[in-house]
Design a protein around this motif. Structure first.
Motif, PDB file in Angstrom:
ATOM      1  N   MET A   1       1.133  -1.281   0.183  1.00 42.20           N
ATOM      2  CA  MET A   1      -0.014   0.230  -0.322  1.00 42.20           C
ATOM      3  C   MET A   1       1.275   1.176   0.120  1.00 42.20           C
ATOM      4  O   MET A   1       0.860   2.661  -0.257  1.00 42.20           O
ATOM      5  N   ASN A   2       1.360   0.755   0.772  1.00 47.09           N
ATOM      6  CA  ASN A   2       2.793   2.172   0.639  1.00 47.09           C
ATOM      7  C   ASN A   2       3.353   2.699  -0.595  1.00 47.09           C
ATOM      8  O   ASN A   2       3.824   3.671  -0.644  1.00 47.09           O
ATOM      9  N   VAL A   3       3.653   1.657  -1.578  1.00 40.91           N
ATOM     10  CA  VAL A   3       3.914   1.759  -3.204  1.00 40.91           C
ATOM     11  C   VAL A   3       2.828   2.139  -3.261  1.00 40.91           C
ATOM     12  O   VAL A   3       3.174   4.019  -4.487  1.00 40.91           O
ATOM     13  N   THR A   4       1.887   2.670  -3.684  1.00 39.28           N
ATOM     14  CA  THR A   4       0.885   2.501  -4.050  1.00 39.28           C
ATOM     15  C   THR A   4       0.229   4.174  -3.585  1.00 39.28           C
ATOM     16  O   THR A   4       0.294   5.056  -4.540  1.00 39.28           O
ATOM     17  N   LEU A   5       0.548   4.299  -2.451  1.00 43.76           N
ATOM     18  CA  LEU A   5       0.353   5.760  -2.009  1.00 43.76           C
ATOM     19  C   LEU A   5       1.725   7.145  -2.396  1.00 43.76           C
ATOM     20  O   LEU A   5       1.582   7.874  -2.818  1.00 43.76           O
ATOM     21  N   TRP A   6       3.330   6.217  -2.316  1.00 42.57           N
ATOM     22  CA  TRP A   6       3.979   6.459  -3.266  1.00 42.57           C
ATOM     23  C   TRP A   6       3.290   7.445  -4.469  1.00 42.57           C
ATOM     24  O   TRP A   6       3.352   8.289  -4.683  1.00 42.57           O
ATOM     25  N   ILE A   7       2.950   6.431  -5.082  1.00 43.77           N
ATOM     26  CA  ILE A   7       2.583   6.665  -6.866  1.00 43.77           C
ATOM     27  C   ILE A   7       1.819   7.428  -6.718  1.00 43.77           C
ATOM     28  O   ILE A   7       1.642   8.309  -7.681  1.00 43.77           O
ATOM     29  N   VAL A   8       0.877   7.338  -6.652  1.00 45.10           N
ATOM     30  CA  VAL A   8      -0.634   8.877  -6.210  1.00 45.10           C
ATOM     31  C   VAL A   8      -0.146   9.734  -6.068  1.00 45.10           C
ATOM     32  O   VAL A   8      -0.604  10.905  -6.145  1.00 45.10           O
ATOM     33  N   GLN A   9       0.862  10.328  -4.632  1.00 44.93           N
ATOM     34  CA  GLN A   9       1.477  11.653  -4.969  1.00 44.93           C
ATOM     35  C   GLN A   9       2.309  12.040  -5.704  1.00 44.93           C
ATOM     36  O   GLN A   9       2.195  13.051  -5.847  1.00 44.93           O
ATOM     37  N   ALA A  10       2.902  11.401  -6.446  1.00 43.01           N
ATOM     38  CA  ALA A  10       3.635  11.576  -7.221  1.00 43.01           C
ATOM     39  C   ALA A  10       3.145  11.848  -8.523  1.00 43.01           C
ATOM     40  O   ALA A  10       3.137  13.019  -9.147  1.00 43.01           O
ATOM     41  N   VAL A  11       2.007  11.114  -8.909  1.00 43.28           N
ATOM     42  CA  VAL A  11       0.972  11.704 -10.382  1.00 43.28           C
ATOM     43  C   VAL A  11       0.533  13.063  -9.105  1.00 43.28           C
ATOM     44  O   VAL A  11       0.441  14.269 -10.782  1.00 43.28           O
ATOM     45  N   LEU A  12      -0.273  12.624  -8.585  1.00 43.27           N
ATOM     46  CA  LEU A  12      -0.399  14.300  -7.632  1.00 43.27           C
ATOM     47  C   LEU A  12       0.646  15.130  -8.079  1.00 43.27           C
ATOM     48  O   LEU A  12      -0.170  17.208  -8.500  1.00 43.27           O
ATOM     49  N   ALA A  13       1.506  14.922  -7.517  1.00 47.67           N
ATOM     50  CA  ALA A  13       3.063  16.193  -7.572  1.00 47.67           C
ATOM     51  C   ALA A  13       3.300  16.834  -8.456  1.00 47.67           C
ATOM     52  O   ALA A  13       2.941  18.017  -8.886  1.00 47.67           O
ATOM     53  N   ALA A  14       2.694  15.644  -9.785  1.00 47.22           N
ATOM     54  CA  ALA A  14       3.047  16.361 -10.875  1.00 47.22           C
ATOM     55  C   ALA A  14       2.013  17.013 -11.576  1.00 47.22           C
ATOM     56  O   ALA A  14       2.624  17.470 -11.983  1.00 47.22           O
ATOM     57  N   MET A  15       1.116  16.620 -11.687  1.00 48.95           N
ATOM     58  CA  MET A  15      -0.121  17.328 -12.154  1.00 48.95           C
ATOM     59  C   MET A  15      -0.534  19.007 -11.477  1.00 48.95           C
ATOM     60  O   MET A  15      -0.471  19.906 -11.926  1.00 48.95           O
ATOM     61  N   PHE A  16      -0.450  18.807 -10.084  1.00 46.07           N
ATOM     62  CA  PHE A  16      -0.713  19.839  -9.232  1.00 46.07           C
ATOM     63  C   PHE A  16       0.799  20.796  -9.602  1.00 46.07           C
ATOM     64  O   PHE A  16       0.676  21.937  -8.887  1.00 46.07           O
ATOM     65  N   GLY A  17       1.350  20.491  -9.719  1.00 43.67           N
ATOM     66  CA  GLY A  17       2.746  21.254  -9.826  1.00 43.67           C
ATOM     67  C   GLY A  17       2.521  22.005 -11.146  1.00 43.67           C
ATOM     68  O   GLY A  17       2.939  23.406 -11.663  1.00 43.67           O
ATOM     69  N   MET A  18       2.845  21.263 -11.846  1.00 48.42           N
ATOM     70  CA  MET A  18       2.656  21.793 -13.674  1.00 48.42           C
ATOM     71  C   MET A  18       0.957  22.846 -13.556  1.00 48.42           C
ATOM     72  O   MET A  18       1.785  24.170 -13.894  1.00 48.42           O
ATOM     73  N   ALA A  19      -0.240  22.408 -13.384  1.00 52.51           N
ATOM     74  CA  ALA A  19      -1.171  23.814 -12.867  1.00 52.51           C
ATOM     75  C   ALA A  19      -0.602  24.592 -12.209  1.00 52.51           C
ATOM     76  O   ALA A  19      -1.506  25.909 -12.709  1.00 52.51           O
ATOM     77  N   GLY A  20      -0.308  24.352 -10.952  1.00 56.00           N
ATOM     78  CA  GLY A  20       0.104  25.658  -9.900  1.00 56.00           C
ATOM     79  C   GLY A  20       1.512  26.267 -10.708  1.00 56.00           C
ATOM     80  O   GLY A  20       1.381  27.858 -10.393  1.00 56.00           O
ATOM     81  N   VAL A  21       2.539  26.305 -11.792  1.00 58.34           N
ATOM     82  CA  VAL A  21       3.598  27.434 -12.058  1.00 58.34           C
ATOM     83  C   VAL A  21       2.979  27.637 -13.182  1.00 58.34           C
ATOM     84  O   VAL A  21       2.368  28.782 -13.225  1.00 58.34           O
ATOM     85  N   MET A  22       2.271  26.696 -14.034  1.00 57.77           N
ATOM     86  CA  MET A  22       0.681  26.677 -15.475  1.00 57.77           C
ATOM     87  C   MET A  22       0.293  28.696 -14.728  1.00 57.77           C
ATOM     88  O   MET A  22       0.602  29.786 -15.869  1.00 57.77           O
ATOM     89  N   LYS A  23      -0.369  28.551 -13.529  1.00 59.28           N
ATOM     90  CA  LYS A  23      -1.346  30.003 -12.800  1.00 59.28           C
ATOM     91  C   LYS A  23      -0.763  30.372 -12.377  1.00 59.28           C
ATOM     92  O   LYS A  23      -1.405  31.691 -12.602  1.00 59.28           O
ATOM     93  N   SER A  24       0.656  30.830 -12.494  1.00 59.67           N
ATOM     94  CA  SER A  24       1.177  31.262 -11.314  1.00 59.67           C
ATOM     95  C   SER A  24       1.796  32.454 -12.257  1.00 59.67           C
ATOM     96  O   SER A  24       1.895  33.465 -11.715  1.00 59.67           O
ATOM     97  N   THR A  25       2.327  31.420 -14.049  1.00 63.70           N
ATOM     98  CA  THR A  25       3.409  32.571 -14.733  1.00 63.70           C
ATOM     99  C   THR A  25       2.704  32.953 -15.489  1.00 63.70           C
ATOM    100  O   THR A  25       3.181  33.481 -16.506  1.00 63.70           O
ATOM    101  N   GLN A  26       1.928  32.206 -16.469  1.00 65.91           N
ATOM    102  CA  GLN A  26       1.238  32.474 -17.687  1.00 65.91           C
ATOM    103  C   GLN A  26       0.437  33.791 -17.789  1.00 65.91           C
ATOM    104  O   GLN A  26      -0.274  34.540 -16.454  1.00 65.91           O
ATOM    105  N   PRO A  27       0.297  34.771 -19.428  1.00 66.65           N
ATOM    106  CA  PRO A  27      -0.755  35.907 -18.665  1.00 66.65           C
ATOM    107  C   PRO A  27      -1.815  35.170 -18.428  1.00 66.65           C
ATOM    108  O   PRO A  27      -2.473  34.319 -19.423  1.00 66.65           O
TER     109      PRO A  27
END
Length: 123
Positions: A1-27
């Motif tokens: 289960m720990n591995v599954t949680l890490w995978i989900v955390q990584a996917v969420l972090a990648a998605m929200f990281g990209m979305a956050g950078v986009m919303k913070s920097t794009q015109p």
């Protein structure tokens, strides 16, 4: 289960990281072309949402990976659940069913991480 949680955390972090950078920097005009809901909010609010998403993305990975204040990982996931509830409300008002489904999936994934890291698989 720990591995599954890490995978989900990584996917969420990648998605929200990209979305956050986009919303913070794009015109605003470029964002509005990709995200029509941006028209309903002021630029500072959109930037704030982006900053929150970026902070949560970092919070999903760094505390757990470093062992420094690991309680921040489930708190970041809980924060994303709250952000997704707000997003769903906005998309319901705008009658954007595709976005509602996408946000609901992200909400469930974040809730899974919060449950796992607060409970049986706390770091």
């Amino acid at each position: 289960m720990n591995v599954t949680l890490w995978i989900v955390q990584a996917v969420l972090a990648a998605m929200f990281g990209m979305a956050g950078v986009m919303k913070s920097t794009q015109p605003r005009e470029k964002l509005a072309a990709q995200l029509p809901w941006v028209e309903d909010f002021s630029t500072p609010v959109v930037r704030f949402i982006g900053a929150v998403e970026l902070a949560a993305a970092l919070g999903l990975i760094l505390p757990a990976a470093t062992g420094i204040a690991p309680i921040l990982t489930p708190l970041a996931a809980t924060g994303l659940v709250i952000v997704m509830v707000g997003a769903i409300i906005i998309h319901v008002r705008r009658k954007e069913s595709g976005a509602i489904v996408f946000n609901a999936v992200l909400l469930l994934a974040a809730a899974f991480v919060a449950w796992g890291r607060f409970g049986p698989h706390a770091l």
